[in-house]
Design a protein around this motif. Structure first.
Motif, mmCIF file in Angstrom:
data_model
loop_
_atom_site.group_PDB
_atom_site.id
_atom_site.type_symbol
_atom_site.label_atom_id
_atom_site.label_comp_id
_atom_site.label_asym_id
_atom_site.label_seq_id
_atom_site.Cartn_x
_atom_site.Cartn_y
_atom_site.Cartn_z
ATOM 1 N N PHE A 174 0.861 -1.184 0.000
ATOM 2 C CA PHE A 174 0.000 0.000 0.000
ATOM 3 C C PHE A 174 0.898 1.235 0.000
ATOM 4 C CE2 PHE A 174 -2.686 2.940 2.769
ATOM 5 C CZ PHE A 174 -3.515 3.324 1.725
ATOM 6 N N PHE A 175 0.733 2.087 -1.011
ATOM 7 C CA PHE A 175 1.586 3.263 -1.175
ATOM 8 C C PHE A 175 0.751 4.548 -1.125
ATOM 9 C CE2 PHE A 175 3.710 -0.120 -3.586
ATOM 10 C CZ PHE A 175 5.024 -0.015 -3.154
ATOM 11 N N GLY A 176 1.306 5.551 -0.481
ATOM 12 C CA GLY A 176 0.820 6.917 -0.626
ATOM 13 C C GLY A 176 1.907 7.677 -1.359
ATOM 14 N N VAL A 177 1.610 8.144 -2.554
ATOM 15 C CA VAL A 177 2.652 8.694 -3.425
ATOM 16 C C VAL A 177 2.510 10.205 -3.545
ATOM 17 C CG1 VAL A 177 3.766 8.545 -5.677
ATOM 18 C CG2 VAL A 177 2.633 6.530 -4.721
ATOM 19 N N GLY A 178 3.451 10.940 -2.972
ATOM 20 C CA GLY A 178 3.470 12.389 -3.118
ATOM 21 C C GLY A 178 3.905 12.769 -4.517
ATOM 22 N N LEU A 197 -5.653 1.561 6.922
ATOM 23 C CA LEU A 197 -5.048 0.435 6.205
ATOM 24 C C LEU A 197 -3.596 0.144 6.585
ATOM 25 C CD1 LEU A 197 -6.496 1.061 2.618
ATOM 26 C CD2 LEU A 197 -7.219 -0.660 4.289
ATOM 27 N N ALA A 198 -2.855 1.157 6.991
ATOM 28 C CA ALA A 198 -1.428 0.943 7.290
ATOM 29 C C ALA A 198 -1.194 -0.092 8.390
ATOM 30 C CB ALA A 198 -0.762 2.271 7.652
ATOM 31 N N PHE A 258 -17.745 7.273 3.431
ATOM 32 C CA PHE A 258 -16.993 7.254 2.170
ATOM 33 C C PHE A 258 -15.593 6.698 2.376
ATOM 34 C CE2 PHE A 258 -13.752 9.801 -0.126
ATOM 35 C CZ PHE A 258 -13.877 9.216 -1.385
ATOM 36 N N TYR A 259 -14.909 7.148 3.422
ATOM 37 C CA TYR A 259 -13.569 6.631 3.693
ATOM 38 C C TYR A 259 -13.615 5.155 4.086
ATOM 39 C CZ TYR A 259 -11.537 11.310 3.415
ATOM 40 O OH TYR A 259 -11.103 12.531 2.972
ATOM 41 N N GLU A 260 -14.604 4.772 4.843
ATOM 42 C CA GLU A 260 -14.734 3.372 5.233
ATOM 43 C C GLU A 260 -14.957 2.489 4.002
ATOM 44 O OE1 GLU A 260 -14.195 2.143 8.088
ATOM 45 O OE2 GLU A 260 -14.378 3.795 9.515
ATOM 46 N N GLU A 261 -15.839 2.909 3.123
ATOM 47 C CA GLU A 261 -16.126 2.137 1.908
ATOM 48 C C GLU A 261 -14.914 2.113 0.973
ATOM 49 O OE1 GLU A 261 -19.540 4.156 0.442
ATOM 50 O OE2 GLU A 261 -20.788 3.567 2.171
ATOM 51 N N SER A 262 -14.210 3.231 0.887
ATOM 52 C CA SER A 262 -13.012 3.288 0.048
ATOM 53 C C SER A 262 -11.957 2.320 0.558
ATOM 54 C CB SER A 262 -12.452 4.708 0.012
ATOM 55 O OG SER A 262 -13.375 5.608 -0.573
ATOM 56 N N CYS A 263 -11.789 2.276 1.865
ATOM 57 C CA CYS A 263 -10.796 1.362 2.450
ATOM 58 C C CYS A 263 -11.185 -0.095 2.231
ATOM 59 C CB CYS A 263 -10.623 1.653 3.936
ATOM 60 S SG CYS A 263 -9.681 3.162 4.253
ATOM 61 N N ALA A 264 -12.465 -0.398 2.318
ATOM 62 C CA ALA A 264 -12.911 -1.765 2.058
ATOM 63 C C ALA A 264 -12.612 -2.154 0.616
ATOM 64 C CB ALA A 264 -14.404 -1.888 2.354
ATOM 65 N N ARG A 265 -12.806 -1.211 -0.283
ATOM 66 C CA ARG A 265 -12.522 -1.471 -1.699
ATOM 67 C C ARG A 265 -11.036 -1.714 -1.926
ATOM 68 N NH1 ARG A 265 -14.163 2.729 -6.586
ATOM 69 N NH2 ARG A 265 -13.456 1.425 -8.344
ATOM 70 N N LEU A 266 -10.191 -0.878 -1.332
ATOM 71 C CA LEU A 266 -8.750 -1.035 -1.503
ATOM 72 C C LEU A 266 -8.233 -2.270 -0.771
ATOM 73 C CD1 LEU A 266 -7.473 2.650 -1.263
ATOM 74 C CD2 LEU A 266 -8.291 1.364 -3.244
#
Length: 247
Positions: free
Chosen positions: A10-14, A128-129, A89-97
């Motif tokens: 899992f990446f967060g890309v600046g 997620l982290a 929205f954040y909860e659903e997004s995290c479930a998707r990812l």
């Protein structure tokens, strides 16, 4: 081909402030190797972060995941309606990812500026982290890109820099500005009239600089006194440079 969950990343890309030339080598490598490219977007619009990297990573529907905000500036962040819409929205997004990560894929979230600086990514990272191998790739912040493009050294000597969201109330913003040597006021948008009035009250209006979409193709920069209208996008900020010790 079977993919092991152990290969999940899992990446967060600046991505930097806007110009793809300001992207780091590490960011480019991660984007090139990711199985999924994730970006936030507003309803009916392509995400700004995804547009920023078009020049180096062409669109690929098979890799793209758009997370569409249910709400953006329609209500203020302190309105209960905002939290009621954005938290699910954040909860659903995290479930998707998480589904992608469970399948062993490398998932890269595209982030304007730096992922840990006023970024929506942080809401995904917090969830997620702890569960998946994670890397955050730092990026040049939008404010750094803006003061560089404007030719405005922001701090000298022992100057103290304060970063303020324009969404603060006028009195709070005034207190912050009076207590600092230099300032960056971000997330300007419809708050420009309020911020301008506060800067005038604080005696800082004349030395302030307005920057709109810094480093992007439609960049616009001018002294704030020359900005006579009240129109400003979200990707606009005001810089108040320090005047400290210069050797």
């Amino acid at each position: 081909m079977t993919v092991s969950r152990d290969s999940a990343r899992f990446f967060g890309v600046g991505l930097g402030p806007g110009d793809p030339d300001y992207m780091t080598v590490r960011a480019l490598k991660v984007l090139q190797g990711a199985d999924r490219l994730v970006h936030f977007s507003k309803k009916g619009k392509r995400g700004n972060a995804r547009t920023m990297v078009d020049a180096v990573i062409p669109p690929d529907p098979a890799r793209e995941i758009a997370l569409v905000y249910p709400i953006t500036t329609e209500v203020t962040a302190d309105d209960p309606a905002y939290g009621a819409a954005i938290t699910p929205f954040y909860e659903e997004s995290c479930a998707r990812l998480a589904g992608e990560l469970e399948a062993g894929r490398k998932v890269a979230v595209l982030c304007e500026g730096d992922p840990f600086f006023y970024g929506s990514f942080m809401h995904l990272w917090r969830r997620l982290a702890p569960r998946y191998p994670t890397e955050v790739v730092p990026g040049i912040t939008g404010m750094s890109g803006c003061w560089t493009r404007a030719g405005v050294p922001i701090t000298w000597g022992d100057d103290v820099l304060t970063v303020c969201p324009a969404t603060l109330g006028a009195e709070t913003l005034l207190q912050r500005l009076r207590a600092t040597d230099a300032a960056v006021i971000m997330k300007l948008g419809r708050h420009l009239p309020k911020v301008r009035a506060v800067l005038q009250q604080a005696g800082l209006h004349e030395r302030a600089v307005y920057v709109e979409r810094g480093t992007m193709p439609d960049e616009f920069i001018c002294p704030l006194p020359d900005k006579t209208d009240d129109d400003a996008p979200y990707f606009a900020m005001i810089l108040v440079p320090g005047q400290g010790r210069r050797l």
